[in-house]
Design a protein around this motif. Structure first.
Motif, mmCIF file in Angstrom:
data_model
loop_
_atom_site.group_PDB
_atom_site.id
_atom_site.type_symbol
_atom_site.label_atom_id
_atom_site.label_comp_id
_atom_site.label_asym_id
_atom_site.label_seq_id
_atom_site.Cartn_x
_atom_site.Cartn_y
_atom_site.Cartn_z
ATOM 1 N N ILE A 1 0.864 -1.186 0.000
ATOM 2 C CA ILE A 1 0.000 0.000 0.000
ATOM 3 C C ILE A 1 0.900 1.235 0.000
ATOM 4 O O ILE A 1 1.445 1.617 1.041
ATOM 5 N N PRO A 2 1.122 1.834 -1.185
ATOM 6 C CA PRO A 2 1.985 3.017 -1.235
ATOM 7 C C PRO A 2 1.271 4.222 -0.614
ATOM 8 O O PRO A 2 0.151 4.539 -1.002
ATOM 9 N N ALA A 3 1.918 4.852 0.356
ATOM 10 C CA ALA A 3 1.295 6.003 1.026
ATOM 11 C C ALA A 3 2.274 7.150 1.158
ATOM 12 O O ALA A 3 2.109 8.022 1.993
ATOM 13 N N ALA A 4 3.323 7.124 0.327
ATOM 14 C CA ALA A 4 4.435 8.055 0.514
ATOM 15 C C ALA A 4 4.358 9.282 -0.389
ATOM 16 O O ALA A 4 5.304 10.062 -0.453
ATOM 17 N N GLY A 5 3.237 9.474 -1.091
ATOM 18 C CA GLY A 5 3.093 10.649 -1.963
ATOM 19 C C GLY A 5 3.020 11.922 -1.133
ATOM 20 O O GLY A 5 2.800 11.887 0.086
ATOM 21 N N LEU A 6 3.201 13.051 -1.795
ATOM 22 C CA LEU A 6 3.242 14.334 -1.076
ATOM 23 C C LEU A 6 1.843 14.849 -0.735
ATOM 24 O O LEU A 6 1.697 15.736 0.098
ATOM 25 N N GLY A 7 0.824 14.327 -1.393
ATOM 26 C CA GLY A 7 -0.547 14.757 -1.099
ATOM 27 C C GLY A 7 -0.753 16.240 -1.364
ATOM 28 O O GLY A 7 -1.441 16.932 -0.612
ATOM 29 N N THR A 8 -0.172 16.740 -2.467
ATOM 30 C CA THR A 8 -0.200 18.196 -2.697
ATOM 31 C C THR A 8 -1.618 18.737 -2.894
ATOM 32 O O THR A 8 -1.887 19.889 -2.568
ATOM 33 N N ARG A 9 -2.534 17.874 -3.399
ATOM 34 C CA ARG A 9 -3.885 18.381 -3.650
ATOM 35 C C ARG A 9 -4.656 18.640 -2.355
ATOM 36 O O ARG A 9 -5.699 19.270 -2.381
ATOM 37 N N PHE A 10 -4.140 18.124 -1.256
ATOM 38 C CA PHE A 10 -4.826 18.332 0.025
ATOM 39 C C PHE A 10 -4.088 19.297 0.943
ATOM 40 O O PHE A 10 -4.419 19.392 2.125
ATOM 41 N N PRO B 1 -0.217 12.846 7.286
ATOM 42 C CA PRO B 1 -0.191 12.073 6.037
ATOM 43 C C PRO B 1 -1.590 11.969 5.431
ATOM 44 O O PRO B 1 -2.580 11.844 6.169
ATOM 45 N N LYS B 2 -1.664 11.996 4.083
ATOM 46 C CA LYS B 2 -2.969 11.938 3.401
ATOM 47 C C LYS B 2 -3.779 10.722 3.846
ATOM 48 O O LYS B 2 -4.991 10.808 4.029
ATOM 49 N N GLY B 3 -3.085 9.588 4.042
ATOM 50 C CA GLY B 3 -3.792 8.361 4.422
ATOM 51 C C GLY B 3 -4.508 8.460 5.761
ATOM 52 O O GLY B 3 -5.412 7.678 6.045
ATOM 53 N N LEU C 1 -4.149 1.274 -3.732
ATOM 54 C CA LEU C 1 -3.932 2.708 -3.544
ATOM 55 C C LEU C 1 -5.017 3.298 -2.655
ATOM 56 O O LEU C 1 -6.211 3.053 -2.876
ATOM 57 N N GLY C 2 -4.570 4.094 -1.701
ATOM 58 C CA GLY C 2 -5.507 4.718 -0.764
ATOM 59 C C GLY C 2 -6.368 5.792 -1.400
ATOM 60 O O GLY C 2 -7.340 6.241 -0.793
ATOM 61 N N ASP C 3 -6.044 6.204 -2.634
ATOM 62 C CA ASP C 3 -6.859 7.230 -3.292
ATOM 63 C C ASP C 3 -8.180 6.669 -3.800
ATOM 64 O O ASP C 3 -9.104 7.418 -4.093
ATOM 65 N N ASP C 4 -8.235 5.338 -3.965
ATOM 66 C CA ASP C 4 -9.471 4.687 -4.402
ATOM 67 C C ASP C 4 -9.978 3.823 -3.251
ATOM 68 O O ASP C 4 -9.266 2.930 -2.800
HETATM 69 P P1 UTP Z 1 -0.904 10.290 -6.192
HETATM 70 O O1 UTP Z 1 -0.114 11.042 -7.178
HETATM 71 O O2 UTP Z 1 -2.365 10.240 -6.380
HETATM 72 O O3 UTP Z 1 -0.686 10.819 -4.705
HETATM 73 O O4 UTP Z 1 -0.314 8.844 -6.028
HETATM 74 P P2 UTP Z 1 0.095 12.050 -4.179
HETATM 75 O O5 UTP Z 1 1.335 12.258 -4.975
HETATM 76 O O6 UTP Z 1 0.257 11.845 -2.721
HETATM 77 O O7 UTP Z 1 -0.994 13.193 -4.378
HETATM 78 P P3 UTP Z 1 -0.917 14.619 -5.064
HETATM 79 O O8 UTP Z 1 -1.017 14.329 -6.537
HETATM 80 O O9 UTP Z 1 0.384 15.247 -4.664
HETATM 81 O O10 UTP Z 1 -2.103 15.314 -4.502
HETATM 82 C C1 UTP Z 1 -1.109 7.663 -5.867
HETATM 83 C C2 UTP Z 1 -0.657 6.889 -4.651
HETATM 84 O O11 UTP Z 1 0.731 6.597 -4.733
HETATM 85 C C3 UTP Z 1 1.406 7.009 -3.577
HETATM 86 C C4 UTP Z 1 0.522 8.096 -2.967
HETATM 87 O O12 UTP Z 1 0.733 8.147 -1.558
HETATM 88 C C5 UTP Z 1 -0.869 7.652 -3.350
HETATM 89 O O13 UTP Z 1 -1.396 6.756 -2.405
HETATM 90 N N1 UTP Z 1 2.746 7.523 -3.953
HETATM 91 C C6 UTP Z 1 2.862 8.422 -4.973
HETATM 92 C C7 UTP Z 1 3.856 7.093 -3.256
HETATM 93 O O14 UTP Z 1 3.761 6.271 -2.321
HETATM 94 N N2 UTP Z 1 5.087 7.594 -3.601
HETATM 95 C C8 UTP Z 1 5.244 8.489 -4.612
HETATM 96 O O15 UTP Z 1 6.384 8.898 -4.881
HETATM 97 C C9 UTP Z 1 4.100 8.915 -5.309
#
Ligand code: UTP
Length: 286
Positions: A8-17, A25-27, A128-131
């Motif tokens: 479960i990848p949760a390491a994104g920056l979550g910029t939209r939030f 963390p977005k999750g 993916l936690g986005d869905d």
């Molecule tokens: P998203 O692009 O939708 O998430 O990636 P994000 O980057 O967190 O959101 P925005 O676009 O900046 O708002 C889909 C999934 O992949 C993970 C995110 O956490 C999300 O669950 N992800 C994305 C990673 O784990 N690492 C990354 O480098 C990028």
């Protein structure tokens, strides 16, 4: 081969939030009362996955703490007789969850690759936690059954509108095999005029371990990130990959507008607050 692990990848920056995700963390953003990542971990476990691996980025240890036992809080709630709250805390305590580290947000594909040594040389699921998938929809179970039958990678997919396809990974479809559609190619966020179909990849995957080699061969794509979609495209050139189309029961919580719709949907059907929320909503919309 049985699928034991889910990444479960949760390491994104979550910029939209932002700014909500500046320190949280977005999750961990709640969908009514349960953090999105907990719903996803529960979905994996309910489908029979034994080994859940969450990929964390810097500053995301709150997710690790969320699943760890908190005996002090439990004792306090027990002493105060807050038994519903105690049950909620126990439901969120899942110490078997393991964690991998992605030091820098280099893309979803890169996030999957950092879990390679924990997954080993075996097929695995990615969620993916986005869905969010309605727990009454057996999507992951059906995907695991399709994988067991074919031995191939299986992607969840949905037919979306012609304009919407520009927001998704889009499947270049081949022949149908029962419920499955062969994936011949895959393109991330196509121009609708060039889209090979209206079949969009949704955030559930069952992948063979050959994806790790494909990820090693994947150069940075859209946004300078290592895209899982691009690696799946390489995989589809080497071995069979299928899509399992499904309809309904999916909530997008990856952006604020759709996440708000998911909140309303979950609140409407919530055991405790549902009736009062529906009454308020009717009043609001009169
Ligand atoms: P998203 O692009 O939708 O998430 O990636 P994000 O980057 O967190 O959101 P925005 O676009 O900046 O708002 C889909 C999934 O992949 C993970 C995110 O956490 C999300 O669950 N992800 C994305 C990673 O784990 N690492 C990354 O480098 C990028």
């Amino acid at each position: 081969m049985t699928v034991r692990s889910a990444v479960i990848p949760a390491a994104g920056l979550g910029t939209r939030f932002l700014p909500a995700t500046k320190a949280t963390p977005k999750g961990l953003l709640p969908v009514v009362d349960v953090p999105a990542i907990q719903l996803v971990v529960e979905e994996a476990l309910a489908a029979g996955i034994e080994d859940v691996i969450v990929v964390l980025g810097p500053g995301q240890d709150g997710i690790r703490e969320h699943f760890a036992p908190n005996p002090t809080l439990e004792a306090e709630l027990e002493e105060r007789g807050k038994l519903d709250a105690l049950a909620a805390v126990r439901r969120a305590t899942i110490p078997s969850v393991r964690f991998a580290r992605q030091a820098e947000a280099l893309g979803l594909g890169h996030a999957v690759s950092v879990a390679e040594s924990m997954v080993g040389d075996a097929p695995f699921a990615v969620l993916l936690g986005d869905d969010l998938i309605d727990p009454s929809v057996p999507l992951l179970r059906d995907m695991l059954a399709s994988h067991a039958r074919t031995g191939a990678s299986v992607l969840a997919a949905m037919h979306v509108g012609a304009r919407e396809i520009a927001m998704y990974g889009c499947i270049g479809p081949g022949e149908a095999d029962g419920d499955l559609v062969r994936v011949l190619s895959i393109v991330e966020k196509p121009d609708p005029a060039d889209a090979p179909s209206d079949l969009a990849v949704i955030g559930r995957y069952v992948l063979t371990p050959a994806i790790f080699d494909a990820l090693r061969r994947t150069s940075p794509g859209a946004g300078g990130e290592i895209q899982l979609t691009d690696a799946i495209g390489l995989l589809a050139a080497d071995e069979r990959v299928f899509a399992l189309p499904f309809a309904g029961g999916r909530f997008d919580v990856g952006n604020p507008l759709d996440a708000m719709k998911a909140q309303v949907e979950r609140a409407r059907t919530h055991d405790e607050i549902g009736p009062a929320f529906r009454a308020w909503l009717n009043e609001l919309l009169r």
